[in-house]
Design a protein around this motif. Sequence first.
Motif, PDB file in Angstrom:
ATOM      1  N   ASN A  11       0.837  -1.201   0.000  1.00 60.30           N
ATOM      2  CA  ASN A  11       0.000   0.000   0.000  1.00 60.30           C
ATOM      3  C   ASN A  11       0.873   1.253   0.000  1.00 60.30           C
ATOM      4  N   PRO A  12       1.635   1.488  -1.079  1.00 57.98           N
ATOM      5  CA  PRO A  12       2.523   2.653  -1.110  1.00 57.98           C
ATOM      6  C   PRO A  12       1.739   3.953  -1.089  1.00 57.98           C
ATOM      7  N   ALA A  13       2.436   5.039  -0.806  1.00 58.64           N
ATOM      8  CA  ALA A  13       1.775   6.335  -0.670  1.00 58.64           C
ATOM      9  C   ALA A  13       2.709   7.457  -1.100  1.00 58.64           C
ATOM     10  N   LEU A  14       2.110   8.533  -1.577  1.00 62.56           N
ATOM     11  CA  LEU A  14       2.829   9.782  -1.745  1.00 62.56           C
ATOM     12  C   LEU A  14       2.612  10.596  -0.477  1.00 62.56           C
ATOM     13  N   ASP A  15       3.684  10.891   0.225  1.00 62.58           N
ATOM     14  CA  ASP A  15       3.601  11.633   1.487  1.00 62.58           C
ATOM     15  C   ASP A  15       3.783  13.120   1.224  1.00 62.58           C
ATOM     16  N   ALA A  38       7.821  10.066  -2.313  1.00 60.38           N
ATOM     17  CA  ALA A  38       7.332   8.702  -2.469  1.00 60.38           C
ATOM     18  C   ALA A  38       7.521   7.973  -1.151  1.00 60.38           C
ATOM     19  N   GLY A  39       6.481   7.275  -0.710  1.00 59.29           N
ATOM     20  CA  GLY A  39       6.570   6.620   0.595  1.00 59.29           C
ATOM     21  C   GLY A  39       5.762   5.339   0.660  1.00 59.29           C
ATOM     22  N   GLY A  40       5.319   5.036   1.865  1.00 60.00           N
ATOM     23  CA  GLY A  40       4.830   3.707   2.209  1.00 60.00           C
ATOM     24  C   GLY A  40       5.941   3.022   2.976  1.00 60.00           C
ATOM     25  N   GLY A  88      -4.448   2.745 -11.943  1.00 62.44           N
ATOM     26  CA  GLY A  88      -4.962   3.627 -10.896  1.00 62.44           C
ATOM     27  C   GLY A  88      -3.895   4.417 -10.186  1.00 62.44           C
ATOM     28  N   ASP A  89      -4.333   5.188  -9.168  1.00 62.17           N
ATOM     29  CA  ASP A  89      -3.477   6.100  -8.411  1.00 62.17           C
ATOM     30  C   ASP A  89      -3.077   5.502  -7.077  1.00 62.17           C
ATOM     31  N   ASN A  90      -1.836   5.752  -6.667  1.00 65.21           N
ATOM     32  CA  ASN A  90      -1.429   5.482  -5.292  1.00 65.21           C
ATOM     33  C   ASN A  90      -2.038   6.542  -4.376  1.00 65.21           C
ATOM     34  N   ARG A  91      -2.274   6.176  -3.138  1.00 63.91           N
ATOM     35  CA  ARG A  91      -2.874   7.109  -2.184  1.00 63.91           C
ATOM     36  C   ARG A  91      -1.935   8.266  -1.876  1.00 63.91           C
ATOM     37  N   VAL A  92      -2.512   9.328  -1.317  1.00 62.62           N
ATOM     38  CA  VAL A  92      -1.744  10.472  -0.844  1.00 62.62           C
ATOM     39  C   VAL A  92      -1.977  10.599   0.657  1.00 62.62           C
ATOM     40  N   ASN A  93      -0.898  10.693   1.428  1.00 62.23           N
ATOM     41  CA  ASN A  93      -0.974  10.902   2.870  1.00 62.23           C
ATOM     42  C   ASN A  93      -0.477  12.308   3.190  1.00 62.23           C
ATOM     43  N   LEU A 109      -5.185   8.862   3.322  1.00 65.95           N
ATOM     44  CA  LEU A 109      -6.288   8.606   2.411  1.00 65.95           C
ATOM     45  C   LEU A 109      -6.329   7.122   2.024  1.00 65.95           C
ATOM     46  N   PRO A 110      -7.465   6.664   1.469  1.00 67.48           N
ATOM     47  CA  PRO A 110      -7.559   5.250   1.081  1.00 67.48           C
ATOM     48  C   PRO A 110      -6.530   4.890   0.014  1.00 67.48           C
ATOM     49  N   GLY A 111      -6.190   3.627  -0.031  1.00 74.21           N
ATOM     50  CA  GLY A 111      -5.159   3.168  -0.958  1.00 74.21           C
ATOM     51  C   GLY A 111      -5.713   2.700  -2.287  1.00 74.21           C
TER      52      GLY A 111
END
Length: 318
Positions: A11-15, A38-40, A88-93, A109-111
């Motif tokens: 569940n990676p995320a853009l922080d 880039a995170g997760g 699709g898009d990776n989530r944003v935190n 935000l949701p993943g």
Amino acid sequence: MNAALHTVTLNPALDQTVTLDELRAGGVNLARAAQLNAGGKGVNVASCLADWGHPATVHGLLGQANSRPFEQLFAAKRLPDRMLRLPGDNRVNIKLADLKSGLTTDINLPGLQAAETDLRALAASLAGLGASDCVALAGSLPPGLPPDSLARLCSQLKRQGAWVLLDSSGPALAAALANPPAALPDCVKPNREELEQWAGRPLATLTEIAHCAQDLQRQGIARVVVSLGEQGALLADSDGARLASLPPQRPLSTVGAGDALVAGLMAARQQRLSGDDSLRLAVAFAAAKLQCVGPHLPEPQLIRRLAGEVRLQTLAAA
């Protein structure tokens, strides 16, 4: 031969880290700075390991639509990229870093929506890992995957002979900790709240935390490391329970300190350090991370100095 390092991020995320002089709830806040990284958890762990000089191969599920920041990070830090691309898009935190209090407020935000077929494809891509590999299964599950997803990956990797560290929470953590003894991770790293959630009771004192960690260790997990924020980290293993701590550090950002702790444990495993020295290095990684925004560490000399200053305290046996 040194262990090869790998991280798995489902569940990676853009922080998006926004730095504020002081966060005023309900008011207009002017940001001092903003930074997108880039995170997760697994991505952060691999990035910190690269700064230490031991880059890890990154595995997991990555949304194609906004994958560019991840690909730039992997290229810049020479991280071998084995992430599977999904539509699709990776989530944003969103991380609100309050400089006055030193606290960070997270809005996650949701993943990315994933499916059972994606999990099976990832499992197939991990089939070549084995006894010379050290794997971190890190982070939460995206929508669409069942709670036992990490438990299944852990069981597979253990059958293949890999050394596995698990850093997750909630039902995903509980499912992995319910595996049969041979399929349990070699190391887990909950924080206090995650350990309380698993135990189903509050753990108000260090003694209670130590006893709970030792109970978990006796079930078949060689090392249980509990991150405790400013208090440091607690290790329960066959030698008992110890608390590692440093004097309070003034943080620029607390985002990712737990991931840096995991990176320190992975680096220590690769360097074949003892339990005490592993804990010292992990706490030094986490403390050094406080001085950086984003999934980065400062120069290794600072980390080595901090590791030498870590104080160890033996805690009463359960």
